[in-house]
Design a protein around this motif. Sequence first.
Motif, PDB file in Angstrom:
ATOM      1  N   VAL A   7      -9.296  -0.071  -0.120  1.00  0.00           N
ATOM      2  CA  VAL A   7      -8.315   0.975   0.158  1.00  0.00           C
ATOM      3  C   VAL A   7      -8.804   1.820   1.324  1.00  0.00           C
ATOM      4  N   ILE A  14      -3.077   9.988  -1.019  1.00  0.00           N
ATOM      5  CA  ILE A  14      -2.553   8.730  -1.545  1.00  0.00           C
ATOM      6  C   ILE A  14      -3.666   7.709  -1.748  1.00  0.00           C
ATOM      7  N   GLY A  15      -4.533   7.557  -0.758  1.00  0.00           N
ATOM      8  CA  GLY A  15      -5.585   6.554  -0.849  1.00  0.00           C
ATOM      9  C   GLY A  15      -6.545   6.810  -1.990  1.00  0.00           C
ATOM     10  N   ILE A  18      -4.745   5.913  -5.275  1.00  0.00           N
ATOM     11  CA  ILE A  18      -4.572   4.465  -5.419  1.00  0.00           C
ATOM     12  C   ILE A  18      -5.895   3.811  -5.795  1.00  0.00           C
ATOM     13  N   VAL A  85      -5.071  -2.231   0.623  1.00  0.00           N
ATOM     14  CA  VAL A  85      -4.098  -1.147   0.773  1.00  0.00           C
ATOM     15  C   VAL A  85      -4.442  -0.362   2.025  1.00  0.00           C
ATOM     16  N   SER A  87      -3.782   2.685   3.695  1.00  0.00           N
ATOM     17  CA  SER A  87      -3.198   3.997   3.428  1.00  0.00           C
ATOM     18  C   SER A  87      -3.524   5.022   4.510  1.00  0.00           C
ATOM     19  N   ASN A 135       0.909  -2.187   3.029  1.00  0.00           N
ATOM     20  CA  ASN A 135       0.827  -1.300   4.182  1.00  0.00           C
ATOM     21  C   ASN A 135       1.749  -0.114   3.930  1.00  0.00           C
ATOM     22  N   ILE A 136       1.179   1.078   3.921  1.00  0.00           N
ATOM     23  CA  ILE A 136       1.967   2.267   3.621  1.00  0.00           C
ATOM     24  C   ILE A 136       2.508   2.841   4.918  1.00  0.00           C
ATOM     25  N   THR A 202       2.054  11.271  -5.410  1.00  0.00           N
ATOM     26  CA  THR A 202       1.198  10.103  -5.205  1.00  0.00           C
ATOM     27  C   THR A 202       1.330   9.128  -6.373  1.00  0.00           C
ATOM     28  N   ILE A 205       3.794   6.441  -5.647  1.00  0.00           N
ATOM     29  CA  ILE A 205       3.273   5.346  -4.831  1.00  0.00           C
ATOM     30  C   ILE A 205       2.510   4.356  -5.714  1.00  0.00           C
TER      31      ILE A 205
END
Length: 231
Positions: A7, A14-15, A18, A85, A87, A135-136, A202, A205
């Motif tokens: 990540v 967000i990262g 996640i 991910v 992010s 991919n965000i 978040t 997501i």
Amino acid sequence: MSKVALVTGASRGIGRDIGRWFAERGFDLILVARDAAKLAENAEALRRELGVAASVVAVDLCDFDAARAALQVELRRYGRLDVLVNSAGIFRFGTSSISVGDLEALLTTNVKAVHNVCIACLDALAAAGSAHVFNIASITGVEPFAAVGGYATSKHALVGYSRSLARELLPRGIKVTTLCPDAVDTDMAVGSGLRPEQMITTADIRRAIEFVLSLSPAALVDLLVIGRKPA
């Protein structure tokens, strides 16, 4: 053998969330960001609380050669990568008023760096046999917004790149999903004029990723827009 997730942007927002979500499901983690101290703190918490392996790569993703080399060192340790991910990203206001320098920074961080990470991870993703890239991007990657044309440019480019990458990598057993959320309640949303309760969380997501990963092997979601109800 535990599955592995990498990540970027994992020091906050967000990262970070996640990364914890994957750790709660037993994944070993490779956490990537520039803030070495914050990364180390997050990784130690995951090891202590959840018993997973969590390594860190503190690097500027816009230093392409250094980032690719550092990521590949960690990937060789694990021998595989089940989920990537992307992010990490930056935001700048402006459309006609945005400077060329800010536009270049947006494209470098939000598009070129993502491409570089994907290149670095391809062999490890293929080694997993069945892998997924998230991919965000942003809702600005699929809709026009007057005040953020520079940011939208970078996210439109990321959407186009990611959807093409999805078609290229599918024969190798790698799925690519582009997430396009509206404003998310993180530090990046400061200045949006929205109250926290008006923004996506978040957790939304994380739930989107959980939904995509829960689908059958035959299912493919290459683009998922997460809107928000009007204020």
